[in-house]
Design a protein around this motif. Structure first.
Motif, PDB file in Angstrom:
ATOM      1  N   PHE A 149      16.170  99.757  83.237  1.00 18.11           N
ATOM      2  CA  PHE A 149      15.883 100.511  82.014  1.00 18.11           C
ATOM      3  C   PHE A 149      15.010  99.700  81.059  1.00 18.11           C
ATOM      4  O   PHE A 149      14.017 100.202  80.516  1.00 18.11           O
ATOM      5  CB  PHE A 149      17.202 100.892  81.347  1.00 18.11           C
ATOM      6  CG  PHE A 149      17.069 101.775  80.146  1.00 18.11           C
ATOM      7  CD1 PHE A 149      16.574 103.061  80.262  1.00 18.11           C
ATOM      8  CD2 PHE A 149      17.474 101.333  78.899  1.00 18.11           C
ATOM      9  CE1 PHE A 149      16.466 103.893  79.156  1.00 18.11           C
ATOM     10  CE2 PHE A 149      17.372 102.151  77.789  1.00 18.11           C
ATOM     11  CZ  PHE A 149      16.871 103.436  77.916  1.00 18.11           C
ATOM     12  N   SER A 150      15.377  98.438  80.858  1.00 16.30           N
ATOM     13  CA  SER A 150      14.605  97.565  79.973  1.00 16.30           C
ATOM     14  C   SER A 150      13.185  97.370  80.499  1.00 16.30           C
ATOM     15  O   SER A 150      12.208  97.433  79.735  1.00 16.30           O
ATOM     16  CB  SER A 150      15.310  96.213  79.831  1.00 16.30           C
ATOM     17  OG  SER A 150      14.579  95.332  79.017  1.00 16.30           O
ATOM     18  N   PHE A 151      13.063  97.155  81.804  1.00 19.65           N
ATOM     19  CA  PHE A 151      11.748  96.985  82.431  1.00 19.65           C
ATOM     20  C   PHE A 151      10.896  98.239  82.231  1.00 19.65           C
ATOM     21  O   PHE A 151       9.713  98.159  81.895  1.00 19.65           O
ATOM     22  CB  PHE A 151      11.927  96.696  83.919  1.00 19.65           C
ATOM     23  CG  PHE A 151      10.642  96.529  84.677  1.00 19.65           C
ATOM     24  CD1 PHE A 151       9.967  95.315  84.681  1.00 19.65           C
ATOM     25  CD2 PHE A 151      10.099  97.588  85.394  1.00 19.65           C
ATOM     26  CE1 PHE A 151       8.772  95.157  85.373  1.00 19.65           C
ATOM     27  CE2 PHE A 151       8.905  97.446  86.088  1.00 19.65           C
ATOM     28  CZ  PHE A 151       8.243  96.220  86.073  1.00 19.65           C
ATOM     29  N   TYR A 152      11.513  99.382  82.415  1.00 22.53           N
ATOM     30  CA  TYR A 152      10.787 100.653  82.253  1.00 22.53           C
ATOM     31  C   TYR A 152      10.290 100.830  80.819  1.00 22.53           C
ATOM     32  O   TYR A 152       9.126 101.170  80.588  1.00 22.53           O
ATOM     33  CB  TYR A 152      11.686 101.825  82.641  1.00 22.53           C
ATOM     34  CG  TYR A 152      11.070 103.165  82.314  1.00 22.53           C
ATOM     35  CD1 TYR A 152      10.132 103.747  83.164  1.00 22.53           C
ATOM     36  CD2 TYR A 152      11.408 103.838  81.142  1.00 22.53           C
ATOM     37  CE1 TYR A 152       9.540 104.962  82.852  1.00 22.53           C
ATOM     38  CE2 TYR A 152      10.825 105.053  80.829  1.00 22.53           C
ATOM     39  CZ  TYR A 152       9.888 105.607  81.688  1.00 22.53           C
ATOM     40  OH  TYR A 152       9.294 106.804  81.362  1.00 22.53           O
ATOM     41  N   CYS A 153      11.174 100.616  79.843  1.00 28.72           N
ATOM     42  CA  CYS A 153      10.801 100.829  78.444  1.00 28.72           C
ATOM     43  C   CYS A 153       9.682  99.889  78.017  1.00 28.72           C
ATOM     44  O   CYS A 153       8.737 100.303  77.328  1.00 28.72           O
ATOM     45  CB  CYS A 153      12.021 100.649  77.548  1.00 28.72           C
ATOM     46  SG  CYS A 153      13.267 101.950  77.734  1.00 28.72           S
ATOM     47  N   LYS A 154       9.757  98.632  78.420  1.00 29.76           N
ATOM     48  CA  LYS A 154       8.724  97.672  78.049  1.00 29.76           C
ATOM     49  C   LYS A 154       7.407  97.981  78.762  1.00 29.76           C
ATOM     50  O   LYS A 154       6.331  97.883  78.161  1.00 29.76           O
ATOM     51  CB  LYS A 154       9.188  96.255  78.382  1.00 29.76           C
ATOM     52  CG  LYS A 154      10.334  95.766  77.512  1.00 29.76           C
ATOM     53  CD  LYS A 154      10.818  94.389  77.955  1.00 29.76           C
ATOM     54  CE  LYS A 154      11.979  93.914  77.102  1.00 29.76           C
ATOM     55  NZ  LYS A 154      12.496  92.600  77.565  1.00 29.76           N
TER      56      LYS A 154
END
Length: 307
Positions: A159-164
């Motif tokens: 999720f963090s990778f996607y948002c960034k």
């Protein structure tokens, strides 16, 4: 009106923001819908088709198109998960695929279809390691003790990778175990029932790593308040939600017994197999008026069960 890929027509309510709950037919989702519905236009998905939901299975990409609509969603909240990995460290596909392969596939789908909206991922206290200083804050050591915790840990990273990578606004909410509402199972419910029946309560904590520490009504109300007040200034951020106080597993049984006026015996088997652990809620207080409602909410719940 809003048209979705499953052929349904939903009538929009003017000035209400739209929220899509992924996995909104489950225990948390059904109660969250009740908390959000007075002030938001709600849409929710379920793997089982009925007349009210949008059919979506994160492990079946053919169903992803069902969320496509002529009107955008203001928020998407990810609730879909499986508890099967609790209490085990087995690395089976069944325990991990939903929060990894399914979740990442769906995020890729909303990216390709330019569904650029604000995202909230509901995670768990089980991502934290047991040796953290308590109360554990959002920067605590992440060392899951179960496959369930591992699945949440991996999902958080996806999720963090996607948002960034996509410059999308996202939030991770880490929650404790939940009790209350329409649930007729779990430690607190079963303990309350035994107290009412004056039955003995046997407690074995030899492999305990997760327990119920928040009433579902408090949790849902605070999630709603967070959505209404959060400023969305960063691409990704993480918050704990909880009462901010120690909730001991064994002491909880004693409290329930006292609140019930019960004469049940509490029998503790073997040595205590857990350490003190609870979430620091300091960070989220910027947006939510979280309170230590532990005893009040527990007592009200015990009274409701007895009615």
């Amino acid at each position: 009106m809003l048209f979705t890929g499953d052929g349904k027509i939903y009538f929009m309510i003017k000035n209400k923001k739209n929220i899509l709950l992924i996995g909104g037919s489950g225990y948390l989702g059904s109660h969250l819908r009740g908390a959000l519905s007075p002030d938001f236009q709600l849409f929710y998905t379920s793997r089982t088709k009925n007349d009210n939901n949008i059919n979506l299975d994160l492990l079946n990409k053919e169903t992803y198109k069902n969320i496509i609509s002529q009107t955008s969603y203001d928020y998407i909240i990810f609730l879909a998960s499986t508890l099967k990995g609790l209490g085990t460290t087995e690395l089976t596909e069944e325990y991990l695929s939903l929060d990894t392969i399914g979740f990442s596939g769906f995020l890729q789908f909303i990216s390709e279809n330019k569904i650029n909206t604000r995202l909230i991922y509901i995670s768990s206290m089980t991502v934290y390691g047991i040796d953290n200083t308590v109360p554990v804050n959002e920067n605590g050591i992440l060392e899951p003790m179960s496959t369930y915790g591992l699945s949440k840990f991996l999902a958080e990273n996806i999720f963090s990778f996607y948002c960034k990578s996509n410059q999308t606004k996202g939030v991770i909410l880490r929650i404790p175990g939940i009790y209350g509402g329409n649930r007729t199972s779990g430690y607190i419910y079963n303990t309350a029932i035994k107290c009412r029946k004056q039955q003995s309560i046997e407690i074995n904590t030899s492999s305990l790593g997760y327990w119920e520490a928040i009433n579902i009504d408090d949790l849902c109300n605070w999630i709603k308040e967070f959505i209404e007040n959060y400023d969305w200034n960063t691409n990704i951020d993480t918050f704990n939600i909880g009462y901010g106080t120690k909730i001991d597993f064994i002491e909880c049984a004693r409290i329930i017994k006292e609140m019930s006026g019960s004469k049940s015996d509490i029998i503790i088997n073997e040595n205590i197999g857990y350490k003190d652990f609870y979430l620091d809620n300091t960070k989220i207080k910027k947006y939510v008026k979280v309170k230590n409602n532990y005893l009040q909410s527990l007592e009200q719940y015990i009274k409701n069960i007895g009615q």
